[in-house]
Each structure stands twice: as structure tokens, then as C-alpha cells.
Design a protein around this motif. Sequence first.
Motif, short mmCIF file in Angstrom:
data_model
loop_
_atom_site.label_atom_id
_atom_site.label_comp_id
_atom_site.label_asym_id
_atom_site.label_seq_id
_atom_site.Cartn_x
_atom_site.Cartn_y
_atom_site.Cartn_z
N TYR A 65 0.83 -1.21 0.00
CA TYR A 65 0.00 0.00 0.00
C TYR A 65 0.86 1.26 0.00
O TYR A 65 1.94 1.29 0.57
CB TYR A 65 -0.91 -0.01 1.23
CG TYR A 65 -1.78 1.21 1.33
CD1 TYR A 65 -2.88 1.38 0.49
CD2 TYR A 65 -1.50 2.20 2.26
CE1 TYR A 65 -3.67 2.50 0.57
CE2 TYR A 65 -2.30 3.33 2.36
CZ TYR A 65 -3.38 3.48 1.51
OH TYR A 65 -4.16 4.61 1.59
N ASN A 66 0.36 2.30 -0.65
CA ASN A 66 1.04 3.60 -0.76
C ASN A 66 2.38 3.44 -1.48
O ASN A 66 3.42 3.89 -1.02
CB ASN A 66 1.21 4.25 0.61
CG ASN A 66 1.41 5.74 0.50
OD1 ASN A 66 1.12 6.34 -0.54
ND2 ASN A 66 1.89 6.35 1.55
N TYR A 67 2.31 2.81 -2.62
CA TYR A 67 3.50 2.51 -3.43
C TYR A 67 4.24 3.80 -3.77
O TYR A 67 3.62 4.83 -4.06
CB TYR A 67 3.08 1.76 -4.70
CG TYR A 67 4.20 1.01 -5.36
CD1 TYR A 67 4.81 -0.05 -4.71
CD2 TYR A 67 4.65 1.35 -6.62
CE1 TYR A 67 5.84 -0.76 -5.32
CE2 TYR A 67 5.67 0.65 -7.23
CZ TYR A 67 6.26 -0.40 -6.58
OH TYR A 67 7.28 -1.09 -7.17
N GLN A 68 5.55 3.73 -3.78
CA GLN A 68 6.37 4.93 -3.96
C GLN A 68 6.44 5.43 -5.41
O GLN A 68 6.89 6.54 -5.64
CB GLN A 68 7.77 4.73 -3.39
CG GLN A 68 8.60 3.65 -4.05
CD GLN A 68 8.53 2.32 -3.34
OE1 GLN A 68 7.47 1.83 -3.03
NE2 GLN A 68 9.68 1.71 -3.11
N GLU A 70 4.47 6.04 -9.30
CA GLU A 70 3.17 6.21 -9.95
C GLU A 70 2.92 5.16 -11.02
O GLU A 70 1.79 4.84 -11.34
CB GLU A 70 3.06 7.61 -10.56
CG GLU A 70 3.01 8.70 -9.51
CD GLU A 70 2.87 10.08 -10.09
OE1 GLU A 70 2.64 10.20 -11.32
OE2 GLU A 70 3.00 11.04 -9.33
N LYS A 95 -0.93 4.58 -9.83
CA LYS A 95 -1.72 5.65 -9.22
C LYS A 95 -2.43 6.47 -10.30
O LYS A 95 -1.95 6.58 -11.42
CB LYS A 95 -0.82 6.56 -8.39
CG LYS A 95 -0.18 5.82 -7.23
CD LYS A 95 0.66 6.73 -6.37
CE LYS A 95 1.26 5.93 -5.22
NZ LYS A 95 1.95 6.77 -4.27
N GLY A 99 -2.90 10.87 -7.53
CA GLY A 99 -1.98 10.16 -6.65
C GLY A 99 -2.61 9.06 -5.83
O GLY A 99 -1.98 8.51 -4.93
N LYS A 100 -3.85 8.70 -6.14
CA LYS A 100 -4.56 7.65 -5.41
C LYS A 100 -4.27 6.30 -6.06
O LYS A 100 -4.23 6.17 -7.28
CB LYS A 100 -6.06 7.92 -5.43
CG LYS A 100 -6.86 6.95 -4.62
CD LYS A 100 -8.34 7.32 -4.63
CE LYS A 100 -9.09 6.32 -3.80
NZ LYS A 100 -10.11 5.63 -4.49
N ASP A 101 -4.10 5.25 -5.22
CA ASP A 101 -3.87 3.91 -5.73
C ASP A 101 -5.01 3.49 -6.65
O ASP A 101 -6.18 3.63 -6.30
CB ASP A 101 -3.76 2.90 -4.58
CG ASP A 101 -2.38 2.88 -3.95
OD1 ASP A 101 -1.42 2.65 -4.69
OD2 ASP A 101 -2.28 3.11 -2.74
N CYS A 105 -7.28 -2.06 -2.62
CA CYS A 105 -6.41 -2.16 -1.46
C CYS A 105 -7.18 -2.67 -0.26
O CYS A 105 -8.31 -2.24 0.00
CB CYS A 105 -5.80 -0.81 -1.14
SG CYS A 105 -4.80 -0.13 -2.50
N ASP A 108 -2.51 -3.77 4.06
CA ASP A 108 -1.23 -3.27 3.55
C ASP A 108 -0.95 -3.63 2.09
O ASP A 108 0.10 -3.27 1.56
CB ASP A 108 -0.08 -3.82 4.40
CG ASP A 108 -0.08 -3.25 5.80
OD1 ASP A 108 -0.69 -2.19 6.00
OD2 ASP A 108 0.54 -3.86 6.69
N CYS A 110 -2.24 -4.00 -2.13
CA CYS A 110 -3.13 -3.56 -3.20
C CYS A 110 -2.99 -4.52 -4.39
O CYS A 110 -1.87 -4.89 -4.74
CB CYS A 110 -2.79 -2.15 -3.65
SG CYS A 110 -2.97 -0.91 -2.36
#
Length: 154
Positions: A65-68, A70, A95, A99-101, A105, A108, A110
Motif C-alpha cells: 500500500y502507498n507505493y512509492q 506512480e 496511481k 496520486g490515489k492507488d 487495497c 497493507d 493492493c
Amino acid sequence: MKLKITFLFLLLMLLISCNSKNIFSETKEGFTANQWQKKEAQQFTFTVNEDNKNYNFSVTISHVYNYQFESVPIEIGITNPRGETEILLFDLLIKDAKGKDKGDCLGDLCDLKQTFKKNVKLSKGNYTVQVSHRFNYDYLPNITSVGLEVDKTE
């Protein structure tokens, strides 16, 4: 009560069996330390049993989750029954513009699915698809699985 449970079970089985469009689905897991090594291309082999039908190809990926990043640069090679290989290069979009996945998800992780080839007519026979990344470093971090799905189009 038993009749209701039996009815619900049969209804569920009917819904599951209606997804006959999917002819192949496989996921490769177990990347050490969640690192997809550049030298570890993922290979998938499947058979097409019907001649001259159209199919969609999709790649699936699971990431932290919240991959660094895009997007992830991907290279896919599709080898047909005649031994000819088509190479496709594209960016797997992780993303959206805000900037949203883009994936689904839960906790942790996605799960993301992106179709990369649509309505392609395939002949009967065995196909091999090789999926690799073109990331600038030796490994792509925070990846837990990579997969391939092939579906019939109507």
C-alpha cells in the motif's frame, strides 16, 4: 431452512460457473523481501483450444500500500504457436492523476489489474507470455506477486 441453503449454494455455483470467458489465470508469488528482481522474468504458458476467437490479455500485480512510484515500466513478450514473439512495452499505472492507488487495497496490500492487449485474434495452440520490468535498478521494490489473465471477448 435446508432448502434455502441448498438454493443459495446452487445460485452461487451458477454465478461462479458463468465466468467461462476466462481461459487462463495464474499468479507468481514469493518474491524474496518483496523484491521483483530484474533478472527474474515471470513466464506463463497456456493453451488456446478454439481457433480464431478474440481475447484480452491483462497483467496483475500486488504491491505494498502507498507505493512509492506512480507507474512501473513493463515489458511483455508473447510467443505464439508458430514461435514468433511480439514484444510490448508499456507503463503499468499504479496511481491515478490525483496520486490515489488504482488497485483494490485491503490492509497493507493492493491488487491491480491492467489490460494491455485487447480483442486480439488467436489461433489454436500453445502460447508463452514472459513478463518483466524495465525499472532502472536491479529490483522493483514492494512487489508481492505478478500474474497474467487471458479472457475471451464476445
